[in-house]
Scaffold this active site. Sequence first.
Site, PDB file in Angstrom:
ATOM      1  N   ARG A   1      27.056  27.006  69.053  1.00 58.97           N
ATOM      2  CA  ARG A   1      27.594  28.177  68.354  1.00 58.97           C
ATOM      3  C   ARG A   1      27.867  27.895  66.884  1.00 58.97           C
ATOM      4  NH1 ARG A   1      26.236  32.541  69.296  1.00 58.97           N
ATOM      5  NH2 ARG A   1      25.703  32.425  67.096  1.00 58.97           N
TER       6      ARG A   1
ATOM      7  N   LYS B   1      32.544  36.374  44.814  1.00 52.79           N
ATOM      8  CA  LYS B   1      32.933  37.122  46.018  1.00 52.79           C
ATOM      9  C   LYS B   1      32.344  36.432  47.250  1.00 52.79           C
ATOM     10  CE  LYS B   1      33.277  41.439  43.449  1.00 52.79           C
ATOM     11  NZ  LYS B   1      32.720  42.803  43.235  1.00 52.79           N
TER      12      LYS B   1
ATOM     13  N   LYS C   1      37.545  38.991  31.488  1.00 52.73           N
ATOM     14  CA  LYS C   1      37.266  40.240  32.189  1.00 52.73           C
ATOM     15  C   LYS C   1      38.170  41.356  31.667  1.00 52.73           C
ATOM     16  CE  LYS C   1      35.380  40.032  36.087  1.00 52.73           C
ATOM     17  NZ  LYS C   1      35.044  40.022  37.523  1.00 52.73           N
TER      18      LYS C   1
ATOM     19  N   ASP D   1      29.585  46.058  32.533  1.00 51.07           N
ATOM     20  CA  ASP D   1      30.051  46.332  33.890  1.00 51.07           C
ATOM     21  C   ASP D   1      30.038  47.824  34.199  1.00 51.07           C
ATOM     22  OD1 ASP D   1      31.230  45.502  36.397  1.00 51.07           O
ATOM     23  OD2 ASP D   1      33.103  46.365  35.677  1.00 51.07           O
TER      24      ASP D   1
END
Length: 283
Positions: free
Chosen positions: A98, A133, A165, A220
């Site tokens: 798994r 992200k 930013k 942006d």
Amino acid sequence: MLTPAAIEATVRAALTEDAPWGDLTCAALVPPSATATAELVARTDGVLAGGEVFAAAFTLTDASVRVTLAEPDGAAFVAGAVLARVVGPAGAVLQAERIGLNFAQRMSGIATVTRAYVDAVAGTGVRIADTRKTTPGLRAFERHAVRAGGGHNHRFSLSDAVMVKDNHLAVLVNSGVGVTQALLAARERLPHTTHLEVEVDRIDQLDAVLAAGVDTIMLDNFTLDDLREGVARIGGRALVEASGNVRLDTVRAIAETGVDVISVGALTHSSPALDLGLDVSVR
């Protein structure tokens, strides 16, 4: 970024989470003498990433397990392709199954989506890049997968480059400090090797940023018309990055505005896991 040490640390943590005191099912049911052969099989078309991570899940569970990778990371494959072969003690193969699949499916899903974006902008010279992200603790894995898909990496962490930013600019404005003055002062404090990027969300912010001689300007959430105007006004004085709400059906049009880089958060935060399976035979 995807060093052997990083692979071992992350995979060991995943194995410990999954079987903190061993695999109770295998301990109760699987004879210690049983051996298994397993094949990693694609259930759908895609691009492989995480082969070495997949292998580590088995070899860190039991060093006697042997994993042979049939394809390198970055290889495209079709449904039904055998991507790896695993041979070893049955209990170890079943215990690691798994975790190996989770990593391979996640990373190959990112690589496959990235390849679709890269193909969509083919011929434009534009780079497709990821963002921060990412899943906490898995950034190196996910960003390796972006590269396997033909994309590029943005700064790895907050320590790698200056990225001013909108919230940083808002703090400056509210403090009464001029944007150009603040950026020039920051440049004076930085080593000459440090990259300086500034994000703007309006055309009227460009002049103040350009006056500071920054390296990259991120436009942006600009419209296509504003992107074209922004590229023209920057005029080669800085690299131009487009970001914000980029989708596969819009990325080509964005690339054709003349930007240099398109960053796509969806590569790492929204790519679905690819359907891979492990076909096991025990003897």
